[in-house]
Motif scaffolding. Structure first.
Motif, short mmCIF file in Angstrom:
data_model
loop_
_atom_site.label_atom_id
_atom_site.label_comp_id
_atom_site.label_asym_id
_atom_site.label_seq_id
_atom_site.Cartn_x
_atom_site.Cartn_y
_atom_site.Cartn_z
N ASP A 69 -14.82 -39.97 -38.47
CA ASP A 69 -15.79 -41.05 -38.32
C ASP A 69 -15.13 -42.40 -38.58
O ASP A 69 -15.31 -43.34 -37.83
N ARG A 70 -14.38 -42.49 -39.66
CA ARG A 70 -13.61 -43.69 -39.97
C ARG A 70 -12.61 -43.37 -41.06
O ARG A 70 -12.66 -42.31 -41.69
N THR A 85 -12.31 -49.46 -38.81
CA THR A 85 -13.25 -50.06 -37.87
C THR A 85 -12.91 -51.53 -37.66
O THR A 85 -12.43 -52.21 -38.57
N ALA A 90 -15.10 -51.79 -45.02
CA ALA A 90 -16.45 -51.29 -45.27
C ALA A 90 -16.93 -51.73 -46.63
O ALA A 90 -16.16 -51.87 -47.56
N ASP A 119 -22.18 -41.05 -47.00
CA ASP A 119 -21.24 -42.14 -46.72
C ASP A 119 -21.71 -43.38 -47.47
O ASP A 119 -22.88 -43.75 -47.41
N VAL A 121 -21.40 -46.34 -46.80
CA VAL A 121 -21.83 -47.41 -45.91
C VAL A 121 -23.10 -47.01 -45.15
O VAL A 121 -24.14 -47.68 -45.23
N SER A 122 -23.03 -45.90 -44.40
CA SER A 122 -24.15 -45.50 -43.54
C SER A 122 -25.14 -44.57 -44.24
O SER A 122 -26.28 -44.46 -43.82
N LYS A 124 -25.03 -41.42 -44.18
CA LYS A 124 -25.13 -40.12 -43.52
C LYS A 124 -24.17 -39.12 -44.18
O LYS A 124 -23.16 -39.51 -44.77
N GLU A 126 -21.26 -36.71 -44.92
CA GLU A 126 -19.90 -36.57 -44.44
C GLU A 126 -19.07 -35.81 -45.46
O GLU A 126 -19.45 -35.66 -46.62
N ASP A 149 -16.79 -36.48 -39.76
CA ASP A 149 -18.17 -36.45 -39.27
C ASP A 149 -18.70 -35.02 -39.31
O ASP A 149 -18.32 -34.18 -38.49
#
Length: 337
Positions: A69-70, A85, A90, A119, A121-122, A124, A126, A149
């Motif tokens: 993902d990153r 990114t 981040a 995560d 940041v998001s 979600k 991971e 991810d």
């Protein structure tokens, strides 16, 4: 039964090896990115990092792997200062994340696969692959992290055509579930359950690299066939399980049909034996009556005052009463034959 168990083993080992290969490939790709970061930052003062060059390396690794993902680099306080990114570093500290704390206290720079985490940041779910960063003196400088991810991993696991009653699960070395079919989510009990104390997990983690197959009973008392692939050096331990009730359903139907046919045949055989036994008893009874009648007949002839003899088709005397024997001058029984 053995043939069915062999089929069950194949149905579990094939997807287990496939998912072990896929997760190991993702982990190797993540580890390559982490090693590049380690090499690029090794022994370099933080204020002179060649950030743009590293960002290009990180972005390349990020873009060439659909599972990543990153990629981010965090300083010794857990604060991000480099990100793959394009929109800059981040936000969100990972100082309280278990994998970061463990890397800070680690004695080596081995790659660590985290639990299923949110995560920063998001938010979600991971899985994070990480390596610790040190300066020229070996002092802890931060952590390089690859955010894998789990949604992509879940798609791979969901693509498997598995029979009802089966599941396939990937664990990290700490014995925590990171991805599974059916899916697990952040907050699920299985995500925080320590499976290292379960016999099936230790069997596969400490077993041969090519995996093994066995039958286990879960803590809930459910019997399962399980095929697992992993080792102490594997980033993920993959186990495919099948409830024996579902796995052996076909065999039980076959066994029931075979047993039913056998029972029907046995009942028919027993019926025939009962009929034969009845006939034998009937014949024995008839023979007994015939013998009794013959005895009575001979007893009757023995007391007759007249000479009487029984002669067969060969004109041989089979029986002569005492009167006949006396008349012809024979002793008792000498005239027979």
């Amino acid at each position: 039964y053995q043939s069915n168990v062999a089929t069950i083993r194949n149905r579990l080992e094939i997807p287990a090896h496939a998912m072990s290969h896929s997760t190991s490939a993702i982990a190797r790709n993540a580890d390559a990115a982490l090693r590049n970061i380690q090499t690029g930052l090794q022994g370099t003062p933080q204020d002179t990092f060649t950030r743009e060059a590293l960002r290009q390396i990180m972005a390349y690794r990020d873009n060439t792997s659909v599972a990543i993902d990153r990629i981010a680099v965090f300083d010794q306080n857990g604060t991000p200062f480099l990100n793959s990114t394009p929109d800059g570093p981040a936000i969100g500290s990972i100082a309280n994340y278990d994998f970061f704390l463990r890397q800070a206290d680690a004695a080596t720079d081995d790659m660590l696969i985290s639990d299923l985490v949110a995560d920063p940041v998001s938010g979600k779910p991971e899985v994070i692959a990480s390596r610790r960063l040190v300066d020229a003196s070996g002092n802890f400088r931060g952590v390089a992290a690859v955010f894998i991810d789990t949604g992509y991993l879940q798609q791979i696991f969901n693509s498997l055509q598995m029979p009802p009653g089966t599941s396939i699960t990937a664990y990290n070395q700490d014995g925590h579930v990171v991805v599974r079919t059916p899916p697990v989510y952040l907050g699920d009990a299985e995500v925080t359950t320590d499976f290292t104390k379960r016999r099936f997990f230790s069997t596969f983690r400490d077993g041969p690299v090519n995996g093994s197959f066995a039958r286990f009973v879960t803590r809930n008392g459910v019997e399962r066939f399980v095929a697992g692939v992993g080792s102490k050096d594997a980033p993920f331990i993959v186990a495919a399980g099948w409830d024996t009730e579902s796995a052996l359903a076909g065999w039980r139907r076959e066994a029931l049909a075979i047993g039913g046919a056998t029972l029907a045949g046995l009942m028919a055989a027993l019926g025939l034996l009962a009929y034969l036994r009845h006939q034998i008893r009937r014949n024995d009874h008839l023979l007994s009556k015939v013998s009794e009648a013959e005895i009575r007949q001979r007893q009757l002839m023995a007391v007759l005052p007249d000479a009487v003899a029984i002669i067969n088709d060969s004109l041989q005397i089979e029986f002569a009463n005492p009167t006949a024997e006396r008349l012809h001058g024979y002793a008792s029984g000498e005239m027979n034959g």
